[in-house]
Design a protein around this motif. Structure first.
Motif, short mmCIF file in Angstrom:
data_model
loop_
_atom_site.label_atom_id
_atom_site.label_comp_id
_atom_site.label_asym_id
_atom_site.label_seq_id
_atom_site.Cartn_x
_atom_site.Cartn_y
_atom_site.Cartn_z
N MET A 1 0.97 -18.40 4.62
CA MET A 1 0.96 -19.53 3.68
C MET A 1 1.16 -19.04 2.25
O MET A 1 1.96 -19.59 1.50
CB MET A 1 -0.35 -20.32 3.80
CG MET A 1 -0.45 -21.12 5.08
SD MET A 1 -1.83 -22.27 5.11
CE MET A 1 -3.22 -21.15 5.27
N ARG A 2 0.44 -18.00 1.87
CA ARG A 2 0.46 -17.50 0.49
C ARG A 2 1.80 -16.87 0.11
O ARG A 2 2.32 -17.11 -0.98
CB ARG A 2 -0.68 -16.49 0.30
CG ARG A 2 -0.82 -15.98 -1.11
CD ARG A 2 -1.76 -14.80 -1.19
NE ARG A 2 -1.15 -13.65 -0.52
CZ ARG A 2 -1.83 -12.57 -0.15
NH1 ARG A 2 -3.12 -12.49 -0.37
NH2 ARG A 2 -1.21 -11.58 0.45
N ASP A 3 2.36 -16.06 1.01
CA ASP A 3 3.49 -15.23 0.66
C ASP A 3 4.85 -15.76 1.13
O ASP A 3 5.86 -15.43 0.52
CB ASP A 3 3.31 -13.82 1.23
CG ASP A 3 2.04 -13.15 0.73
OD1 ASP A 3 1.54 -13.52 -0.35
OD2 ASP A 3 1.53 -12.25 1.44
N ASP A 4 4.86 -16.53 2.20
CA ASP A 4 6.14 -16.86 2.83
C ASP A 4 6.51 -18.34 2.86
O ASP A 4 7.68 -18.67 2.89
CB ASP A 4 6.16 -16.32 4.27
CG ASP A 4 6.00 -14.82 4.32
OD1 ASP A 4 6.55 -14.13 3.44
OD2 ASP A 4 5.31 -14.33 5.24
N MET A 5 5.53 -19.21 2.89
CA MET A 5 5.84 -20.64 2.99
C MET A 5 6.26 -21.20 1.65
O MET A 5 5.68 -20.86 0.61
CB MET A 5 4.65 -21.42 3.51
CG MET A 5 4.38 -21.21 4.96
SD MET A 5 3.03 -22.28 5.49
CE MET A 5 3.18 -22.09 7.25
N ARG A 6 7.26 -22.07 1.69
CA ARG A 6 7.76 -22.72 0.48
C ARG A 6 7.92 -24.21 0.74
O ARG A 6 8.21 -24.62 1.87
CB ARG A 6 9.14 -22.15 0.10
CG ARG A 6 9.18 -20.67 -0.18
CD ARG A 6 8.45 -20.33 -1.49
NE ARG A 6 8.43 -18.90 -1.76
CZ ARG A 6 7.41 -18.10 -1.44
NH1 ARG A 6 6.35 -18.57 -0.84
NH2 ARG A 6 7.45 -16.82 -1.74
N PRO A 7 7.77 -25.03 -0.30
CA PRO A 7 8.02 -26.46 -0.12
C PRO A 7 9.41 -26.69 0.48
O PRO A 7 10.38 -26.03 0.09
CB PRO A 7 7.91 -27.02 -1.54
CG PRO A 7 6.95 -26.08 -2.23
CD PRO A 7 7.31 -24.72 -1.67
N GLY A 8 9.45 -27.57 1.45
CA GLY A 8 10.70 -27.86 2.15
C GLY A 8 10.80 -27.17 3.50
O GLY A 8 11.58 -27.58 4.36
#
Length: 155
Positions: A40-47
């Motif tokens: 969640m912190r490093d890899d997930m992005r909106p969209g």
């Protein structure tokens, strides 16, 4: 864009909860595994899109599709003494636990692990590996496209 599988216990938050409030952002709280937190912190992005997986229930499996709607931020439950996810060692100035917000995209038919295992292209999915307990796992673009065809949705 990246693709994910995120598990939730339907008694706590189900795809139906998201569908009932499609404009609402749901804070994905309570993750207390460092690897899942780091996704969640490093890899997930909106969209980014995600498979919404019902877990710890009589009929686990893919129940719908959601999207990451807000970037990682401090998980509010770590500071709430009334929360089962409270972490008294987490410092508000340097929070230990991060989360993202998600939003409803589409409810799908329930696809259980036994059905997923019937498809050779999906055998590498982390959720299907023996002993996997991570609540958040990456899904490859190839797996995602195959699943969207299987589900009959245009993801």
């Amino acid at each position: 864009m990246r693709y994910w599988l995120m598990k939730s216990e339907p008694d706590e938050t189900s795809i139906d909860h998201l569908a009932a409030e499609p404009a609402r952002l749901f804070e994905w709280t309570g993750v207390r595994n460092y690897q899942a937190r780091n996704f969640m912190r490093d890899d997930m992005r909106p969209g980014d899109l995600l498979l919404f997986w019902h877990s710890s229930c009589p009929e686990p499996g893919i129940a719908g599709i959601a999207e990451v709607a807000a970037a990682a931020h401090a998980d509010s439950s770590q500071f709430d003494p009334a929360s089962p996810y409270h972490d008294p060692k987490s410092d508000p100035a340097n929070p230990r636990w991060q989360c993202v917000d998600v939003r409803f995209v589409e409810k799908t038919r329930l696809v259980q692990p036994a059905e997923l295992r019937q498809h050779p292209l999906l055998e590498g999915m982390t959720v299907l590996k023996r002993g996997n307990r991570l609540s958040i796992t990456p899904v490859t673009a190839e797996e995602w496209a195959y699943l969207m065809d299987l589900l009959g949705v245009g993801g």
